[in-house]
Design a protein around this motif. Structure first.
Motif, PDB file in Angstrom:
ATOM      1  N   ARG A   7      97.206  -2.225  39.571  1.00  0.00           N
ATOM      2  CA  ARG A   7      97.032  -3.351  40.494  1.00  0.00           C
ATOM      3  C   ARG A   7      95.734  -3.238  41.279  1.00  0.00           C
ATOM      4  NH1 ARG A   7     102.258  -6.364  42.636  1.00  0.00           N
ATOM      5  NH2 ARG A   7     103.688  -5.832  40.971  1.00  0.00           N
TER       6      ARG A   7
ATOM      7  N   ILE B  95      92.851  -4.066  38.892  1.00  0.00           N
ATOM      8  CA  ILE B  95      92.769  -5.512  38.617  1.00  0.00           C
ATOM      9  C   ILE B  95      92.161  -6.219  39.819  1.00  0.00           C
ATOM     10  CG2 ILE B  95      94.171  -7.591  38.294  1.00  0.00           C
ATOM     11  CD1 ILE B  95      96.140  -5.723  36.690  1.00  0.00           C
ATOM     12  N   LYS B  96      92.605  -5.816  41.003  1.00  0.00           N
ATOM     13  CA  LYS B  96      92.137  -6.472  42.233  1.00  0.00           C
ATOM     14  C   LYS B  96      90.648  -6.218  42.468  1.00  0.00           C
ATOM     15  CE  LYS B  96      93.462  -7.303  46.966  1.00  0.00           C
ATOM     16  NZ  LYS B  96      94.148  -6.761  48.129  1.00  0.00           N
TER      17      LYS B  96
ATOM     18  N   ILE C  71      94.229  -7.746  30.036  1.00  0.00           N
ATOM     19  CA  ILE C  71      94.502  -7.041  31.299  1.00  0.00           C
ATOM     20  C   ILE C  71      94.476  -5.537  31.041  1.00  0.00           C
ATOM     21  CG2 ILE C  71      96.131  -6.665  33.200  1.00  0.00           C
ATOM     22  CD1 ILE C  71      97.257  -9.480  32.685  1.00  0.00           C
TER      23      ILE C  71
ATOM     24  N   PHE D  78      99.980  -2.460  31.596  1.00  0.00           N
ATOM     25  CA  PHE D  78     100.324  -3.253  32.779  1.00  0.00           C
ATOM     26  C   PHE D  78     101.525  -4.134  32.466  1.00  0.00           C
ATOM     27  CE2 PHE D  78      99.870  -7.035  35.576  1.00  0.00           C
ATOM     28  CZ  PHE D  78     100.054  -6.376  36.781  1.00  0.00           C
TER      29      PHE D  78
ATOM     30  N   LEU E 136     103.817  -7.148  33.563  1.00  0.00           N
ATOM     31  CA  LEU E 136     103.665  -8.315  34.429  1.00  0.00           C
ATOM     32  C   LEU E 136     104.848  -8.461  35.383  1.00  0.00           C
ATOM     33  CD1 LEU E 136     102.356 -11.279  32.233  1.00  0.00           C
ATOM     34  CD2 LEU E 136     101.228 -10.257  34.203  1.00  0.00           C
TER      35      LEU E 136
ATOM     36  N   GLU F 126      95.720 -13.927  40.060  1.00  0.00           N
ATOM     37  CA  GLU F 126      95.619 -12.582  40.649  1.00  0.00           C
ATOM     38  C   GLU F 126      95.689 -11.434  39.644  1.00  0.00           C
ATOM     39  OE1 GLU F 126      98.918 -11.487  43.213  1.00  0.00           O
ATOM     40  OE2 GLU F 126     100.149 -13.079  42.335  1.00  0.00           O
ATOM     41  N   TYR F 127      96.393 -11.631  38.518  1.00  0.00           N
ATOM     42  CA  TYR F 127      96.486 -10.537  37.548  1.00  0.00           C
ATOM     43  C   TYR F 127      95.567 -10.708  36.347  1.00  0.00           C
ATOM     44  CZ  TYR F 127     100.676  -9.518  40.249  1.00  0.00           C
ATOM     45  OH  TYR F 127     101.542  -9.252  41.258  1.00  0.00           O
TER      46      TYR F 127
END
Lengths: 287, 780
Positions: free
Chosen positions: B10, B13-14, B547, B612, B614, B728-729
């Motif tokens: 997370r 990704i951010k 991702i 990852f 979801l 966001e992801y």
């Protein structure tokens, strides 16, 4: 491609007589020109052929010539050659219009006029203009040549008067003083399309009177057809909107379309009327 | 100085989501596979065929519904070049391969349920022998009554496609929100129609094929036209009764899929594997075009009953929708398709009261399956036709009426899911209306409905939930390894099926995050040697598929930064790695290759996976409310048509798209996806029509009679409007795009024709005949 068609024996004669001899001698042999119909049919087993005689190297079967009274088109002439020919442009604009609507550039560089006629599909696109020109077809056999008017060439659904062992040699079209022509084709898409209905019209009008007219259509009967009754109705009459409408109605009554996967009988009849109206109006010069 | 290594997905990704400047992301970099494909060097399944391999074909049933007595194939085996005719009896593991419901055999067993169902596999020495042998396999069976109409099949109990179920309804869905009766009582206008849509054939360039190569001790490698290698692996293992780890699947370049090879791919692989298992030699199983069209699942044919109401001030008050899917002989992915249709049935609008019921119904036809849009185009066609009718009754412009009801950040969908962000459709449609000259053209064409050629302009919007519906698990993964020479190997299960994600966006993401030269990156795609990345479907190749690449690359980047900070004693802000240049503080500069060599020598781990999972909510089946999708992609299109009232021919003159699909990683790749989908959508609406005979046979099983569009029909496709409503992801905030432009096309073209002629349209396809009959209704 690891696979395209079944294993075959293959001949590529250089002369017409050689080709005819192979056809006579070898059982189960079939002429191939462009192969755009035949190979598809062989792949799906609609046609089973063990031996193919490729006529693309036979010079006598190729080329377009202006013979003065007649235009001669060799049966193995590619559609793209017809499209690009100055002779055709000048003397046979109706044929050119039809050929332009056929296939893609790639297909037209393979497909031949003779092949299109000999497959004898009801949807053959060179047929309506050639029917309108009243072309004569020269058929070669071991015993010599015979000439058949195109109106007698198609004998039924996918059937022609060409017998086993014979080869369609050339198409002869008499030059004639037409004052107007028109071609319309309707398909399920805009390009590279098989016809749902196509109409070809030639006309000679003098002092607003129809001296002669020829109307031909495809995809509305077991073979490509002429609309003789409508032609009869028009000959000798003074041109006018109502006359053309009446003639178009007669055309629609002359066709015998069927329902199939490409269209419906109802729509083909409606469009026979509509295309006849369009082409006749344009060829006769009726607003 | 030590920077903590960040391994948390997370956080990674951010970090990249909030990047403000980009090196490769957002640029139209050339695909790595362009040249190979243009030169004809790219290899597809049959290109791996070599002399000495065996060949196989499937035998298809020639009855629509029958109880099997036996299969006779002695004549086929008379030819010594035919080695085996395999039936369900020859399956060492399980014959059951149904994806959603265990209702489907790999090879028919007990019953035949559709004309074209695979009943056997013929294996032999050469294609001609095999082709002939296929015709010599005879199915002896007792015919059963057939069902072709799903509405009839729903009611019938005496004829059952699957007896065990006791009904022809394979699956039901429902959504309930608010109180529809109350909603309709508040409506000033109500519109109610029944819409019908039709099957569509995928018509990919490359028909299905699989080359199975047996290996040591019953291990097997299968090169296949497939969209999800790991699913193929699971199915092959199940059919052969061996562990998954014994099966390797490779999807080389795949010549188009559109969902079709997601359904059929694993089955082709399993049938080829079965043959290789028995013959212990490499076997190529190849579908002819005819086999392909006869047997593989098609786009959903739907009946959608739609009632909607709105108040005088232009607000939707309620919808009541019934969706019936003709799933054909097997459920296949029917339940998933139905869920998607159900969830999306409102369109991207705020509807306070909704009642939606879905039915997935068996008939004796070729099964329904995955196809670009996955259940969504028919419901958007219905919803968007309804919106036009309502706007007309309310005297509102169709765009204005849509904008008044459109979802925005913070809105709630009909399943009660609140969408906090990444809802850019309102802005997209607003911009589109301006850029497409919507208002001027709409008025102009409204005022000139006469003459032979009539023009119309239509608008339609669509939305598409990213990832699987509801709480169905979805994940991403990849494995990245940096070699000592600084080259980067990226392993992903995502397939190159024409869309180009492994050959474009994936490389760009890795180059962006690692800062390495892009030409050093090799993406090894479409293989079970990579971690399970999920399928290349549902517009997820980049949006979800990549991702894992962001996470794996982000981990390695973080380790390199931590290492450099410690080694040179600097802050992270003092480290720059981009385009192969490494700058540390103001003293140290080095090439990427030098950095890698240094990192190797100091023991930095330069391999990482990027799993990852979801995050999702749950959906309550009892109350018909809950979580539907992690995020939605959105699209609006304006289409302009010209109708020839003499013939019914429709020319689509111009299509103008607007997309809210998050970050655009490669604009050119997105553009080609949008263009492809528009043309495919146009074909579906105007000319493609599967003809099924009274014997249940697909009559137009070739591309002569199944007509698809060509360059001639391609309209002017205008530059798309983009609203980058980041998810966001998603990788740098990207959402899915592959299916998007297909979804509103039926509605947009139908609405435009409807506008040109002044007549409501409820049924597809709009072939020349159909449009001509509409013209007749109007002008007689």
């Amino acid at each position: 491609m690891y696979y395209s068609i079944p294993k075959i024996e293959y001949y590529r004669p250089k002369t017409l007589s050689e080709a005819l001899e192979i056809l006579a001698k070898v059982e189960d042999s079939k002429v191939i020109a462009g192969g755009t119909d035949l190979l598809v049919d062989m792949k799906t087993s609609r046609v089973r052929a063990r031996v193919l005689v490729d006529i693309n190297s036979v010079a006598e079967l190729r080329g377009i010539e202006d013979g003065g009274e007649f235009i001669r088109i060799g049966a193995a002439t590619k559609l793209q050659e017809i499209l690009e020919s100055r002779i055709v442009s000048e003397h046979l604009p109706l044929l050119k219009a039809a050929v332009k609507s056929m296939g893609s550039w790639q297909i037209r560089n393979l497909a031949t006029v003779g092949g299109n006629l000999c497959t004898a599909s009801p949807a053959a696109d060179t047929a309506p203009p050639l029917l309108a020109y009243d072309a004569e077809l020269v058929i070669a056999g071991l015993s010599g040549l015979r000439v058949v008017p195109i109106s007698k060439f198609f004998t039924g659904y996918r059937k022609t008067t060409v017998n086993r062992g014979e080869i369609l040699k050339e198409v002869l079209i008499r030059k004639s003083g037409w004052t107007g022509w028109s071609y319309e084709k309707l398909g399920r898409r805009g390009g590279f399309t098989l016809s749902v209905v196509a109409a070809a019209v030639l006309a000679r009008v003098s002092s607003s009177v129809v001296e002669d007219v020829r109307i031909a259509l495809n995809s509305v009967a077991p073979t490509p057809i002429r609309a003789y009754r409508a032609e009869e109705l028009l000959r000798g009459r003074r041109i006018g909107k109502e006359l053309v409408e009446e003639a178009a109605r007669v055309v629609a009554s002359e066709v015998s379309p069927i329902d199939d996967v490409r269209s419906t009988s109802w729509y083909r009849r409606e469009m026979s009327y509509r295309l006849a109206l369009e082409t006749l109006s344009r060829a006769l010069g009726v607003e | 100085m030590v920077i903590k290594v960040v391994e948390d997905p997370r956080a990674i990704i951010k970090r990249w989501l909030t990047a403000e400047s980009f090196i490769t992301v957002g640029r139209s970099l050339e695909r790595a596979d362009s040249m190979e494909k243009v030169l004809g060097r790219a290899r597809f399944v049959e290109d791996f065929f070599e002399e000495g391999f065996l060949v196989a074909r499937i035998v298809l049933a020639k009855v629509p519904h029958a109880r099997i007595r036996r299969m006779v194939y002695d004549r086929a085996l008379e030819n010594p070049r035919i080695y085996r005719v395999l039936t369900h009896r020859d399956i060492p593991g399980e014959n059951q391969v149904g994806y959603a419901i265990p209702d489907q055999p790999l090879l028919a067993e007990g019953k035949v349920r559709y004309y074209g169902e695979p009943i056997a596999v013929v294996v032999g020495e050469d294609p001609d022998s095999v082709n002939n042998a296929v015709d010599d396999v005879v199915l002896e069976a007792d015919p059963l009554p057939v069902l072709y109409d799903p509405l009839e099949a729903m009611e019938r109990r005496d004829v059952l496609v699957h007896e065990a179920l006791g009904s022809n309804i394979a699956f039901r869905t429902k959504v309930r929100k608010g109180d529809v009766e109350l909603g309709f009582s508040k409506a000033d206008v109500v519109v109610e129609n029944t819409y019908r849509t039709h099957h569509q054939e995928h018509a990919y360039l490359e028909p299905e094929a699989a080359l199975a190569v047996p290996d040591l001790e019953n291990r097997i490698t299968v090169i296949a036209t497939i969209q999800y290698p790991h699913l193929g692996q699971r199915i092959v293992a199940r059919v052969l009764g061996i562990p998954s780890s014994y099966v390797k699947i490779v999807a080389p370049y795949v010549g188009g899929g559109f969902g079709g090879k997601d359904d059929e791919g694993p089955l082709v692989a399993a049938r080829a594997a079965l043959a290789a298992y028995h013959l212990r030699r490499p076997v190529l199983l190849y579908y002819t075009r005819e086999d392909s069209i006869q047997t593989h699942p098609k786009r959903e044919a739907a009946v959608v009953k739609y009632k909607s109401g709105a108040s005088r001030d232009g607000r939707l008050t309620a919808i009541e929708v019934t969706i019936v899917h003709d799933t054909g002989a097997y459920a296949n992915r029917g339940p998933f398709i139905l869920w998607r249709a159900t969830m999306h049935s409102s369109g991207p609008y705020h509807v306070p009261n909704a009642k939606v019921d879905g039915y997935c119904v068996y008939t004796n036809k070729v099964p329904q399956g995955s196809f670009r849009g996955f259940g969504n185009p028919p419901v958007q066609f219905a919803a968007e036709a309804q919106m036009d009718r309502l706007a007309e009754k309310l005297g509102l412009d169709p765009v204005d009426f849509r904008l008044m009801n459109m979802l925005r950040p913070g809105s709630e969908t009909i399943t009660g899911q609140v969408l906090p962000s990444s809802v850019g459709i309102h802005e997209a449609l607003k911009k589109l209306a301006v850029e497409s000259d919507w208002r001027i053209k709409r008025r102009m064409y409204s005022e000139s409905r006469e003459g032979r050629f009539r023009r119309g302009i239509g608008v339609a919007v669509g939305w598409h939930g990213n990832s699987t519906s509801r709480a169905v698990p979805d994940w991403s993964n990849s494995y990245i390894h940096i070699s000592r020479d600084g080259s980067v190997s990226v392993y992903t299960g995502i397939v190159e099926v024409g869309q180009g994600s492994p050959s474009s966006s994936h490389r760009q993401l890795v180059a962006e995050i690692l800062g390495c030269p892009i030409e050093k990156i090799n993406v090894i795609f479409g293989t079970t040697d990579a971690p399970d990345t999920g399928a290349t479907h549902a517009s997820r190749g980049t949006s979800v598929g990549a991702i894992g690449i962001v996470v794996a690359a982000g981990r390695i980047r973080s380790r390199l930064e931590s290492f450099l900070a410690e080694y040179f004693n600097v802050q992270r802000e003092d480290i720059r790695i981009s385009g192969g240049d490494v700058v540390v503080g103001d003293r140290v500069r080095m090439r990427w290759e030098e950095l890698v060599a240094l990192a190797y020598s100091k023991g930095v781990d330069l391999s990482a996976t990027g799993y990852f999972f979801l995050p999702k909510g749950s959906f309550n089946d009892e109350v018909g409310q809950g979580f539907a999708y992690p995020v939605f992609s959105y699209i609006a299109v304006v289409a302009e048509v010209e109708v020839d009232t003499y013939t019914g021919r429709v020319r689509v003159l111009e299509v103008h798209p607007a997309l809210a699909v998050g970050k655009v990683i490669n604009p050119e790749a997105v553009k080609t996806q949008v263009e492809g989908a528009i043309i495919q959508g146009l074909g579906y609406v105007l000319m493609e029509k599967l003809a099924i005979s009274e014997y249940g046979r697909v009559v137009n099983d070739n591309l002569t009679d199944y007509v698809i569009p060509t360059a001639h029909e391609t309209p002017a496709i205008r530059e798309a409007v983009f609203v980058e409503d980041l998810w966001e992801y998603g990788p740098f905030g990207a959402k899915g795009v592959g299916e998007m432009a297909f979804i509103p096309m039926p509605a947009a073209i139908a609405n435009a024709i409807s506008h040109a002629l002044g007549v409501g349209i409820t049924e597809l396809p709009l072939t020349i005949e159909k449009v001509y009959s509409l013209v007749k209704q109007v002008v007689g």
